[in-house]
Design a protein around this motif. Structure first.
Motif, PDB file in Angstrom:
ATOM      1  N   PRO A   1       0.811  -1.226   0.000  1.00 39.01           N
ATOM      2  CA  PRO A   1       0.000   0.000   0.000  1.00 39.01           C
ATOM      3  C   PRO A   1       0.843   1.274   0.000  1.00 39.01           C
ATOM      4  CG  PRO A   1      -0.889  -1.582   1.557  1.00 39.01           C
ATOM      5  CD  PRO A   1       0.444  -2.112   1.123  1.00 39.01           C
ATOM      6  N   PHE A   2       1.975   1.247   0.712  1.00 40.60           N
ATOM      7  CA  PHE A   2       2.819   2.444   0.743  1.00 40.60           C
ATOM      8  C   PHE A   2       3.447   2.682  -0.625  1.00 40.60           C
ATOM      9  CE2 PHE A   2       5.801   5.592   2.028  1.00 40.60           C
ATOM     10  CZ  PHE A   2       5.336   6.104   3.233  1.00 40.60           C
ATOM     11  N   LYS A   3       3.881   1.609  -1.263  1.00 42.68           N
ATOM     12  CA  LYS A   3       4.446   1.745  -2.604  1.00 42.68           C
ATOM     13  C   LYS A   3       3.398   2.255  -3.585  1.00 42.68           C
ATOM     14  CE  LYS A   3       8.146  -1.712  -2.313  1.00 42.68           C
ATOM     15  NZ  LYS A   3       8.692  -2.965  -2.896  1.00 42.68           N
ATOM     16  N   GLU A   4       2.155   1.790  -3.434  1.00 45.38           N
ATOM     17  CA  GLU A   4       1.071   2.262  -4.291  1.00 45.38           C
ATOM     18  C   GLU A   4       0.839   3.759  -4.095  1.00 45.38           C
ATOM     19  OE1 GLU A   4      -1.659  -1.835  -4.467  1.00 45.38           O
ATOM     20  OE2 GLU A   4      -2.260  -0.121  -3.226  1.00 45.38           O
ATOM     21  N   ALA A   5       0.874   4.185  -2.846  1.00 47.95           N
ATOM     22  CA  ALA A   5       0.656   5.603  -2.552  1.00 47.95           C
ATOM     23  C   ALA A   5       1.774   6.458  -3.144  1.00 47.95           C
ATOM     24  CB  ALA A   5       0.566   5.814  -1.041  1.00 47.95           C
TER      25      ALA A   5
END
Length: 299
Positions: A176-180
């Motif tokens: 999720p952090f990489k997606e953000a």
């Protein structure tokens, strides 16, 4: 005032210090420029939410108001960690336990306010979806990532401050952090950062700091502990502002002469210097909250 009353007043003062210190925190933007004190920022957001509660597009604002108002109502906390009374016979041990208690009071104060603000954010997220839907924080993040909005003054600095304070607890390698990051949205990154922080708080993975220089009069551990939570709470307020702007941009704010939400919500975090206010215009009835922000001379 007799001696007993003096002791009581001193105790009450000490128990209010954790919240006083938290609410007074400011985020640095540049030399000589800061965001408004945390309490001022939160009160301004709460005022807008109070205008939406019962009259906005979404029914979620009642719950948002309840949780944020409750967090702002907190006034004092008292802890004493020597629960076994083992330091009674040693002054050095007693001083250490007092230092530990002081830091833990800062932790508990920050934890309580953060949880109230986070609860408000989670409920506000429902306003981004059809009524009756209970979205996950990830779904709210995706909505925020697609939110086209005017620049939010101080969001960039607040996000990096929150990350720098909590970086040891944040896993930037999670999907999720990489997606953000890939989405290139400060709001999305902020939402994911706060989600991880909240989960670690909830599951007890984040603990109070250990006093480092507890024998010194200038020990900074209490300050560091308070700043950890200040940075995260500040970021939650920015997310609340973004959701309010997305859902209620055209709502007339009853306490500010019918101004629209979008005319106020992007600047409630600003610290307004006295010389930046045009006093030729009629002032608001709520000094310290909304000082005629539409008349501020923006740089």
């Amino acid at each position: 005032m007799n001696n007993q009353e003096t002791i009581l007043q001193d105790q009450l003062r000490r128990q209010s210090e954790p919240f006083d210190a938290l609410w007074a925190c400011r985020t640095r933007i540049s030399d000589g420029t800061h965001l408004a004190p945390l309490r001022t920022h939160a009160l301004r957001v709460l005022r807008v939410v109070s205008s939406l509660s019962g009259g906005g597009v979404s029914p979620a604002w009642d719950g948002v108001y309840h949780n944020l108002h409750q967090a702002l109502s907190l006034q004092s906390v008292g802890l004493y960690t020597d629960v076994f009374n083992e330091s009674m016979m040693c002054s050095s041990a007693r001083d250490y336990d007092n230092a530990v208690s002081d830091v833990k009071e800062r932790f508990v104060a920050g934890q309580l306010v953060f949880q109230g603000a986070w609860n408000a954010f989670e409920i506000a997220g429902e306003a981004l979806f059809l009524r009756g839907k209970k979205p996950t924080s990830q779904a709210v993040r995706h909505k925020l990532e697609r939110f086209g909005h005017q620049p939010i003054f101080g969001l960039n600095e607040a996000m990096f401050e929150a990350h720098s304070r909590a970086c040891t607890y944040i896993n930037t390698q999670e999907k999720p952090f990489k997606e953000a990051i890939a989405a290139g949205s400060y709001l999305g990154i902020s939402a994911e950062l706060l989600r991880q922080f909240r989960n670690d708080i909830l599951h007890g993975k984040i603990q109070s700091l250990e006093p480092r220089d507890w024998e010194a009069s200038d020990d900074k551990t209490c300050h560091t502990q308070t700043e950890l939570f200040h940075a995260q709470i500040r970021l939650v307020l920015f997310l609340l502002q973004a959701i309010i702007a997305r859902v209620e941009a055209n709502h007339e704010v009853w306490f500010n002469e019918g101004d629209l939400v979008e005319e106020l919500i992007f600047s409630v975090q600003k610290e307004i210097p006295e010389d930046a206010v045009d006093h030729t215009e009629e002032e608001t009835d709520m000094p310290g909250l909304f000082m005629d922000q539409k008349f501020i001379h923006y740089v």
